[in-house]
Enzyme design. Structure first.
Site, mmCIF file in Angstrom:
data_model
loop_
_atom_site.group_PDB
_atom_site.id
_atom_site.type_symbol
_atom_site.label_atom_id
_atom_site.label_comp_id
_atom_site.label_asym_id
_atom_site.label_seq_id
_atom_site.Cartn_x
_atom_site.Cartn_y
_atom_site.Cartn_z
ATOM 1 N N GLU A 83 0.804 -1.223 0.000
ATOM 2 C CA GLU A 83 0.000 0.000 0.000
ATOM 3 C C GLU A 83 0.846 1.286 0.000
ATOM 4 O O GLU A 83 0.365 2.334 0.442
ATOM 5 C CB GLU A 83 -0.929 0.007 1.214
ATOM 6 C CG GLU A 83 -2.013 -1.055 1.161
ATOM 7 C CD GLU A 83 -3.120 -0.750 2.148
ATOM 8 O OE1 GLU A 83 -4.235 -0.456 1.697
ATOM 9 O OE2 GLU A 83 -2.861 -0.824 3.368
ATOM 10 N N HIS A 104 -4.464 0.592 10.814
ATOM 11 C CA HIS A 104 -5.689 -0.219 10.837
ATOM 12 C C HIS A 104 -6.186 -0.380 12.277
ATOM 13 O O HIS A 104 -6.694 -1.428 12.649
ATOM 14 C CB HIS A 104 -5.432 -1.620 10.261
ATOM 15 C CG HIS A 104 -4.843 -1.658 8.888
ATOM 16 N ND1 HIS A 104 -4.170 -2.755 8.398
ATOM 17 C CD2 HIS A 104 -4.839 -0.747 7.884
ATOM 18 C CE1 HIS A 104 -3.763 -2.513 7.151
ATOM 19 N NE2 HIS A 104 -4.149 -1.305 6.817
HETATM 20 ZN ZN LIG Z 1 -4.043 -0.608 4.915
#
Ligand SMILES: [Zn+2]
Length: 260
Positions: A83, A104
């Site tokens: 990412e 997260h």
């Molecule tokens: Zn992520």
């Protein structure tokens, strides 16, 4: 050693500390990442660790990436995070952003799933402002069958656009919630980014406990009535100005915690 070399060495050390501080505070676990611009070439490159759990990152794990396409400057560099386009596209769109955190955290995720207002509820999180943080829903742009991850520059550009409704050098909002995924935040320095991540997490914890005390999320959704009183726009601005000189004090204690 030139000043640029010295700044670079210090930045590698600070970025690895930043990664471990985020892990120590439970903002990232085996996943999540923090980056900053490369002080040697801030318009072209950013620094981000190789594909590694944040708690394990040391200076030697940091890789230099191109802002233009999120590929490594040195093609023989170790594999990076899937990412990393989150970071490259934010730097590409916003000249004033110096550091980015993607996480997260379980404390944050509920606020991206339903419209519970996520805004400043106490002075240390005043940078969040008096309006709810925007929610990036990947399905709005890329349909109902993605794996929710920011996999390429197109995904990254869509997320980056959520930080500001119009083109500008600075994001309008520091934090974007990501539905069913997590959140990403920006700052004008690496230490400020860590400050914002920790106090964003605390703001989420306060809101969750407030929801429980108030009898459920519906009470917060309708908070402008007789219920919860969040910070006003003026209070957010004044508290952010007061906190702006205190970032290093917090950073120093978070570094000390790692030693212990
Ligand atoms: Zn992520």
């Amino acid at each position: 050693m030139t000043q640029a070399d010295s700044d670079y060495t210090q930045t590698l050390q600070d970025l690895s500390l930043a990664s471990r501080i985020l892990a120590h505070h439970g903002i990232v676990d085996g996943f999540g990442h923090v980056s900053c611009r490369d002080p040697r070439s801030p318009k072209e490159h950013f620094l981000l660790s190789r594909n590694l759990a944040p708690a394990l990152v040391q200076s030697e794990d940091i890789v230099t990436w191109r802002i233009s396409d999120a590929e490594p400057v040195d093609p023989s560099s170790p594999r990076g995070f899937l990412e990393r386009c989150i970071h490259s596209e934010i730097y590409r769109q916003f000249e004033d952003v110096e550091a980015v955190v993607h996480f997260h955290s379980l404390d944050i995720i509920p606020f991206g799933i339903m419209p519970i207002p996520f805004q400043a509820v106490y002075h240390m999180a005043s940078f969040l402002g008096s309006e709810s943080a925007p929610i990036f829903d990947i399905s709005d742009s890329f349909g109902p069958a993605t794996d929710m991850l920011i996999r390429n520059t197109t995904h990254g550009a869509a997320l980056a656009s959520s930080f500001s409704p119009s083109s500008s050098d600075s994001p309008t909002r520091p934090l974007v919630l990501m539905r069913g995924h997590g959140a990403t935040l920006t700052a004008a320095s690496l230490k400020l980014a860590i400050f914002r991540a920790i106090y964003t997490q605390n703001n989420a914890k306060i809101l969750t406990s407030l929801s429980s005390l108030a009898g459920g999320a519906q009470q917060l959704i309708h908070h402008r009535g007789p219920g919860a009183r969040f910070l006003t726009d003026e209070e957010c601005k004044a508290a952010t100005a007061s906190n702006s000189g205190q970032v290093s004090r917090a950073w120093d204690v978070w570094c000390k915690e790692l030693e212990n």
